[in-house]
Write an enzyme that holds these catalytic residues in place. Structure first.
Site, PDB file in Angstrom:
ATOM      1  N   GLN A   1      -7.671   2.768  -0.912  1.00 44.25           N
ATOM      2  CA  GLN A   1      -6.464   1.507  -1.153  1.00 44.25           C
ATOM      3  C   GLN A   1      -5.228   1.817  -0.111  1.00 44.25           C
ATOM      4  O   GLN A   1      -4.728   3.138  -0.287  1.00 44.25           O
ATOM      5  CB  GLN A   1      -6.137   1.294  -2.577  1.00 44.25           C
ATOM      6  CG  GLN A   1      -5.205   0.143  -2.709  1.00 44.25           C
ATOM      7  CD  GLN A   1      -5.131  -0.013  -4.156  1.00 44.25           C
ATOM      8  OE1 GLN A   1      -5.513   0.666  -5.155  1.00 44.25           O
ATOM      9  NE2 GLN A   1      -4.274  -1.320  -4.516  1.00 44.25           N
ATOM     10  N   SER A   2      -4.710   1.035   0.685  1.00 45.68           N
ATOM     11  CA  SER A   2      -3.683   1.487   1.313  1.00 45.68           C
ATOM     12  C   SER A   2      -2.600   0.359   1.214  1.00 45.68           C
ATOM     13  O   SER A   2      -1.388   0.644   1.630  1.00 45.68           O
ATOM     14  CB  SER A   2      -3.897   1.404   2.997  1.00 45.68           C
ATOM     15  OG  SER A   2      -4.669   0.089   3.381  1.00 45.68           O
ATOM     16  N   VAL A   3      -2.805  -0.896   0.557  1.00 41.81           N
ATOM     17  CA  VAL A   3      -1.934  -1.722   0.173  1.00 41.81           C
ATOM     18  C   VAL A   3      -2.066  -1.880  -1.102  1.00 41.81           C
ATOM     19  O   VAL A   3      -3.020  -2.238  -1.471  1.00 41.81           O
ATOM     20  CB  VAL A   3      -2.227  -3.110   0.926  1.00 41.81           C
ATOM     21  CG1 VAL A   3      -0.996  -4.157   0.563  1.00 41.81           C
ATOM     22  CG2 VAL A   3      -2.356  -2.813   2.546  1.00 41.81           C
TER      23      VAL A   3
ATOM     24  N   HIS B   1      -6.586  -6.434  -4.133  1.00 44.00           N
ATOM     25  CA  HIS B   1      -7.470  -7.395  -3.168  1.00 44.00           C
ATOM     26  C   HIS B   1      -8.769  -7.071  -3.141  1.00 44.00           C
ATOM     27  O   HIS B   1      -9.142  -5.874  -3.594  1.00 44.00           O
ATOM     28  CB  HIS B   1      -6.740  -7.331  -2.015  1.00 44.00           C
ATOM     29  CG  HIS B   1      -6.555  -5.936  -1.248  1.00 44.00           C
ATOM     30  ND1 HIS B   1      -5.942  -4.982  -1.709  1.00 44.00           N
ATOM     31  CD2 HIS B   1      -7.264  -5.459  -0.437  1.00 44.00           C
ATOM     32  CE1 HIS B   1      -6.032  -3.726  -0.936  1.00 44.00           C
ATOM     33  NE2 HIS B   1      -7.041  -3.921  -0.222  1.00 44.00           N
TER      34      HIS B   1
END
Length: 113
Positions: free
Chosen positions: A93-95, A99
């Site tokens: 997960q980078s953001v 989502h």
């Protein structure tokens, strides 16, 4: 939750190729596509990670999945697509705005990763 690139897309501060929008969520093409179809479905409600969703988010979480199904169908992939939700930096997960990735249009291996 701090402001993210996704909240800026929701607020129209950043352009995105939006394919679906309703009162609860937004779906747009991933700019770093990992498949011929790679679309993200995000809730408009700010939830940073799935682990931090609350019991009162149950209907919203179901709505995200049903929206993902409809987006895949609208894109011509009603019978073969993959959904991915990463929860935490260690798994990609980078953001930190919840989502759902919808991926389709190529072969996928199992297990993923």
């Amino acid at each position: 939750m701090s402001e993210t690139i996704f909240s800026k897309i929701i607020n129209r501060e950043i352009d995105a190729d939006i394919v679906h929008e309703d009162d609860q969520c937004l779906a747009f093409r991933d700019i770093n596509a990992q498949a011929p179809m790679h679309i993200l479905v995000i809730p408009k409600k700010p939830i940073d990670m799935l682990v931090n969703a609350e019991a009162d988010d149950q209907a919203l979480l179901g709505h995200l999945l049903l929206t993902a199904r409809q987006v895949a169908k609208d894109e011509g992939y009603s019978d073969a697509f993959r959904l991915v939700v990463n929860n935490g930096e260690a798994v990609g997960q980078s953001v930190f705005h919840l989502h759902v990735h919808i991926l389709a249009g190529r072969d996928f291996s199992w297990p993923p990763g």
